[in-house]
Structures are given as structure tokens and as C-alpha cells.
Design a protein around this motif. Structure first.
Motif, PDB file in Angstrom:
ATOM      1  N   VAL A 119       0.839  -1.212   0.000  1.00 44.39           N
ATOM      2  CA  VAL A 119       0.000   0.000   0.000  1.00 44.39           C
ATOM      3  C   VAL A 119       0.871   1.258   0.000  1.00 44.39           C
ATOM      4  O   VAL A 119       0.577   2.218  -0.725  1.00 44.39           O
ATOM      5  N   VAL A 120       1.939   1.266   0.790  1.00 42.82           N
ATOM      6  CA  VAL A 120       2.835   2.430   0.810  1.00 42.82           C
ATOM      7  C   VAL A 120       3.494   2.620  -0.564  1.00 42.82           C
ATOM      8  O   VAL A 120       3.593   3.742  -1.060  1.00 42.82           O
ATOM      9  N   ALA A 121       3.915   1.520  -1.187  1.00 44.45           N
ATOM     10  CA  ALA A 121       4.532   1.611  -2.515  1.00 44.45           C
ATOM     11  C   ALA A 121       3.538   2.158  -3.538  1.00 44.45           C
ATOM     12  O   ALA A 121       3.868   3.064  -4.319  1.00 44.45           O
ATOM     13  N   LEU A 122       2.325   1.636  -3.539  1.00 44.37           N
ATOM     14  CA  LEU A 122       1.319   2.123  -4.485  1.00 44.37           C
ATOM     15  C   LEU A 122       0.948   3.576  -4.219  1.00 44.37           C
ATOM     16  O   LEU A 122       0.853   4.384  -5.145  1.00 44.37           O
ATOM     17  N   GLY A 123       0.729   3.895  -2.955  1.00 45.74           N
ATOM     18  CA  GLY A 123       0.373   5.270  -2.609  1.00 45.74           C
ATOM     19  C   GLY A 123       1.493   6.241  -2.939  1.00 45.74           C
ATOM     20  O   GLY A 123       1.246   7.338  -3.456  1.00 45.74           O
ATOM     21  N   GLY A 124       2.728   5.842  -2.666  1.00 50.06           N
ATOM     22  CA  GLY A 124       3.871   6.689  -3.002  1.00 50.06           C
ATOM     23  C   GLY A 124       3.973   6.924  -4.493  1.00 50.06           C
ATOM     24  O   GLY A 124       4.217   8.045  -4.948  1.00 50.06           O
ATOM     25  N   THR A 133      -6.185   8.350 -10.481  1.00 55.09           N
ATOM     26  CA  THR A 133      -6.642   6.972 -10.688  1.00 55.09           C
ATOM     27  C   THR A 133      -5.821   5.998  -9.839  1.00 55.09           C
ATOM     28  O   THR A 133      -6.382   5.114  -9.189  1.00 55.09           O
ATOM     29  N   ALA A 134      -4.501   6.151  -9.848  1.00 55.01           N
ATOM     30  CA  ALA A 134      -3.652   5.270  -9.042  1.00 55.01           C
ATOM     31  C   ALA A 134      -3.945   5.453  -7.555  1.00 55.01           C
ATOM     32  O   ALA A 134      -3.916   4.481  -6.786  1.00 55.01           O
ATOM     33  N   ALA A 135      -4.241   6.663  -7.131  1.00 55.96           N
ATOM     34  CA  ALA A 135      -4.606   6.896  -5.724  1.00 55.96           C
ATOM     35  C   ALA A 135      -5.901   6.158  -5.387  1.00 55.96           C
ATOM     36  O   ALA A 135      -6.020   5.547  -4.321  1.00 55.96           O
ATOM     37  N   GLY A 136      -6.857   6.180  -6.302  1.00 59.43           N
ATOM     38  CA  GLY A 136      -8.104   5.446  -6.090  1.00 59.43           C
ATOM     39  C   GLY A 136      -7.884   3.945  -6.016  1.00 59.43           C
ATOM     40  O   GLY A 136      -8.477   3.256  -5.182  1.00 59.43           O
ATOM     41  N   LEU A 137      -7.014   3.430  -6.885  1.00 58.79           N
ATOM     42  CA  LEU A 137      -6.688   2.000  -6.854  1.00 58.79           C
ATOM     43  C   LEU A 137      -5.985   1.631  -5.551  1.00 58.79           C
ATOM     44  O   LEU A 137      -6.212   0.553  -5.000  1.00 58.79           O
ATOM     45  N   THR A 138      -5.152   2.523  -5.055  1.00 61.81           N
ATOM     46  CA  THR A 138      -4.482   2.290  -3.776  1.00 61.81           C
ATOM     47  C   THR A 138      -5.511   2.228  -2.652  1.00 61.81           C
ATOM     48  O   THR A 138      -5.442   1.351  -1.783  1.00 61.81           O
ATOM     49  N   ALA A 139      -6.466   3.132  -2.681  1.00 67.28           N
ATOM     50  CA  ALA A 139      -7.522   3.117  -1.666  1.00 67.28           C
ATOM     51  C   ALA A 139      -8.322   1.814  -1.736  1.00 67.28           C
ATOM     52  O   ALA A 139      -8.684   1.242  -0.695  1.00 67.28           O
ATOM     53  N   ILE A 141      -7.267  -1.196  -2.762  1.00 64.32           N
ATOM     54  CA  ILE A 141      -6.503  -2.329  -2.213  1.00 64.32           C
ATOM     55  C   ILE A 141      -6.356  -2.185  -0.699  1.00 64.32           C
ATOM     56  O   ILE A 141      -6.416  -3.176   0.026  1.00 64.32           O
ATOM     57  N   ALA A 142      -6.205  -0.968  -0.211  1.00 61.14           N
ATOM     58  CA  ALA A 142      -6.142  -0.756   1.242  1.00 61.14           C
ATOM     59  C   ALA A 142      -7.452  -1.191   1.896  1.00 61.14           C
ATOM     60  O   ALA A 142      -7.449  -1.820   2.959  1.00 61.14           O
ATOM     61  N   GLY A 143      -8.569  -0.894   1.244  1.00 64.15           N
ATOM     62  CA  GLY A 143      -9.869  -1.332   1.761  1.00 64.15           C
ATOM     63  C   GLY A 143     -10.005  -2.846   1.772  1.00 64.15           C
ATOM     64  O   GLY A 143     -10.517  -3.430   2.732  1.00 64.15           O
ATOM     65  N   ALA A 144      -9.532  -3.497   0.705  1.00 62.48           N
ATOM     66  CA  ALA A 144      -9.573  -4.958   0.651  1.00 62.48           C
ATOM     67  C   ALA A 144      -8.716  -5.556   1.766  1.00 62.48           C
ATOM     68  O   ALA A 144      -9.122  -6.524   2.421  1.00 62.48           O
ATOM     69  N   TYR A 145      -7.544  -4.985   1.992  1.00 67.37           N
ATOM     70  CA  TYR A 145      -6.685  -5.483   3.070  1.00 67.37           C
ATOM     71  C   TYR A 145      -7.335  -5.271   4.433  1.00 67.37           C
ATOM     72  O   TYR A 145      -7.217  -6.118   5.318  1.00 67.37           O
ATOM     73  N   ALA A 146      -8.012  -4.143   4.613  1.00 68.85           N
ATOM     74  CA  ALA A 146      -8.683  -3.886   5.895  1.00 68.85           C
ATOM     75  C   ALA A 146      -9.756  -4.933   6.162  1.00 68.85           C
ATOM     76  O   ALA A 146     -10.002  -5.290   7.321  1.00 68.85           O
ATOM     77  N   LEU A 147     -10.378  -5.450   5.112  1.00 60.72           N
ATOM     78  CA  LEU A 147     -11.373  -6.514   5.280  1.00 60.72           C
ATOM     79  C   LEU A 147     -10.720  -7.877   5.480  1.00 60.72           C
ATOM     80  O   LEU A 147     -11.212  -8.703   6.236  1.00 60.72           O
ATOM     81  N   TRP A 148      -9.616  -8.112   4.796  1.00 65.96           N
ATOM     82  CA  TRP A 148      -8.975  -9.420   4.828  1.00 65.96           C
ATOM     83  C   TRP A 148      -8.165  -9.668   6.093  1.00 65.96           C
ATOM     84  O   TRP A 148      -8.213 -10.761   6.662  1.00 65.96           O
ATOM     85  N   VAL A 149      -7.412  -8.687   6.535  1.00 61.77           N
ATOM     86  CA  VAL A 149      -6.470  -8.895   7.637  1.00 61.77           C
ATOM     87  C   VAL A 149      -7.132  -9.464   8.895  1.00 61.77           C
ATOM     88  O   VAL A 149      -6.586 -10.392   9.503  1.00 61.77           O
ATOM     89  N   PRO A 150      -8.299  -8.992   9.336  1.00 60.40           N
ATOM     90  CA  PRO A 150      -8.901  -9.610  10.532  1.00 60.40           C
ATOM     91  C   PRO A 150      -9.209 -11.095  10.342  1.00 60.40           C
ATOM     92  O   PRO A 150      -9.077 -11.877  11.289  1.00 60.40           O
ATOM     93  N   VAL A 151      -9.591 -11.506   9.138  1.00 65.33           N
ATOM     94  CA  VAL A 151      -9.848 -12.924   8.871  1.00 65.33           C
ATOM     95  C   VAL A 151      -8.544 -13.703   9.018  1.00 65.33           C
ATOM     96  O   VAL A 151      -8.486 -14.739   9.680  1.00 65.33           O
ATOM     97  N   GLU A 152      -7.495 -13.192   8.389  1.00 63.85           N
ATOM     98  CA  GLU A 152      -6.190 -13.854   8.457  1.00 63.85           C
ATOM     99  C   GLU A 152      -5.664 -13.897   9.890  1.00 63.85           C
ATOM    100  O   GLU A 152      -5.167 -14.930  10.341  1.00 63.85           O
ATOM    101  N   GLU A 153      -5.794 -12.793  10.603  1.00 62.53           N
ATOM    102  CA  GLU A 153      -5.287 -12.751  11.977  1.00 62.53           C
ATOM    103  C   GLU A 153      -6.042 -13.712  12.888  1.00 62.53           C
ATOM    104  O   GLU A 153      -5.445 -14.309  13.785  1.00 62.53           O
ATOM    105  N   HIS A 154      -7.326 -13.868  12.658  1.00 62.10           N
ATOM    106  CA  HIS A 154      -8.087 -14.834  13.455  1.00 62.10           C
ATOM    107  C   HIS A 154      -7.524 -16.239  13.241  1.00 62.10           C
ATOM    108  O   HIS A 154      -7.335 -16.995  14.198  1.00 62.10           O
TER     109      HIS A 154
END
Length: 179
Positions: A119-124, A133-139, A141-154
């Protein structure tokens, strides 16, 4: 554990839904799901490269932000590589095999350095190129990660129990150590 809202959101994103089902039912990703995940990453990367290469509506930012953006892109890419280098195999990176809990190296500062680095690489890059457009795509993927990470961490908590709970008490999800 993922909240009910996160679970409903995951069901709307097919690759996340399949990943969640795999880890909740089998403890790791099936190889076919990992291939789907890597395909989604590749598609996202290709669209991002396209967005960075094409003329675009520009982000409003001062000129000094351009080199800062490119520095962040390089740093994020380095963070991602440092995180992946900890693993002994591609199967560990993609989650089809679970070996030891990663708590050393860059994992002393982030429980999710691969996702953070990406996310930092894409946002940078979006800031460096001033690409809306790239900023929107970064947002996205960040949103997808925010949904995925709690599942993975569980699932990681289920796999490693108290060792993981202790790690969570010491290291923040995205960046920083707890005192």
C-alpha cells in the motif's frame, strides 16, 4: 475474529470470500485459491501500472511531494521484499503452508509488513506521479486489506494460540511496537 459486517463485505468480494472460507475450514489456502489470489494481485498491479503510465487527472499536491512520493514507493517496495524474504518458500508467503510464527526482522515492527509495504509503494507512486486513478486503486486495495487482515489474523491466532496473542500485545497491526 472478523466482525459480522466484515464477513458480509468479504462475501461481496469473491477472492476474499474464497480465501476466508479456505482458512476458516482448512487452516490455510488451497493452492487453487492462492493462484486466484496471485492473479488478483497481478491484475491490480497491471491496472495500477496502466494508471501510472497514462495521462490522468492530477492530484493536487506541492512539487516537493513528488520526490517524497517516489521515496515512499521505494521504501514500501523494500518493506514488502523484507517481509517476504523471511519466509523459506513461496507456499509460506502465499499462505498455503503454515510454519513458524513470524516475529523477527521486520515483523518486530508490523504484523502485516507485506500488505503495508504494498500500500505504501502504491500510494507513493500515485503521489509521485500525481495520479488520481492510481490513488483510487491504492484506496481500493487498502480497503480490501482492511477486510482481509482480521480474517487472516483470526486464523493465525487459532494456529499459534498464546504465542500469537503475546505477539499482538507487543506489535501493532500496521506499524509500531507497544510499550
Amino acid at each position: 475474529m472478523p466482525t459480522q459486517k466484515q464477513h458480509r463485505m468479504n462475501l461481496r468480494i469473491p477472492v476474499l470470500s474464497r480465501m476466508a472460507d479456505d482458512v476458516q475450514n482448512g487452516g490455510s489456502l488451497r493452492r487453487s485459491t492462492a493462484i486466484l489470489m496471485w492473479s488478483a494481485y497481478a491484475a491490480h498491479a497491471a491496472v495500477t501500472v496502466w494508471a501510472l503510465a497514462k495521462p490522468d487527472k492530477q492530484l493536487k499536491s506541492p512539487r516537493w511531494a513528488i520526490p517524497v512520493g517516489w521515496a515512499a514507493a521505494a521504501g514500501g517496495a523494500g518493506l514488502c521484499v523484507a517481509a517476504m524474504s523471511r519466509f523459506a518458500s513461496a507456499a509460506e508467503v502465499e499462505g498455503t503452508r503454515n510454519d513458524a510464527l513470524a516475529t523477527r526482522g521486520i515483523y518486530r515492527y508490523s504484523r502485516n509488513p507485506q500488505y503495508l509495504g504494498y500500500v505504501v509503494a502504491l500510494g507513493g507512486a500515485a503521489v509521485g506521479r500525481r495520479s488520481l486513478t492510481a490513488a483510487g486503486l491504492t484506496a481500493a486495495i487498502a480497503g480490501a486489506y482492511a477486510l482481509w487482515v482480521p480474517v487472516e489474523e483470526h486464523q493465525v491466532e487459532v494456529l499459534y494460540g498464546e504465542d500469537y496473542r503475546r505477539y499482538v500485545r507487543e506489535v501493532r497491526r500496521w506499524w509500531g511496537r507497544r510499550l
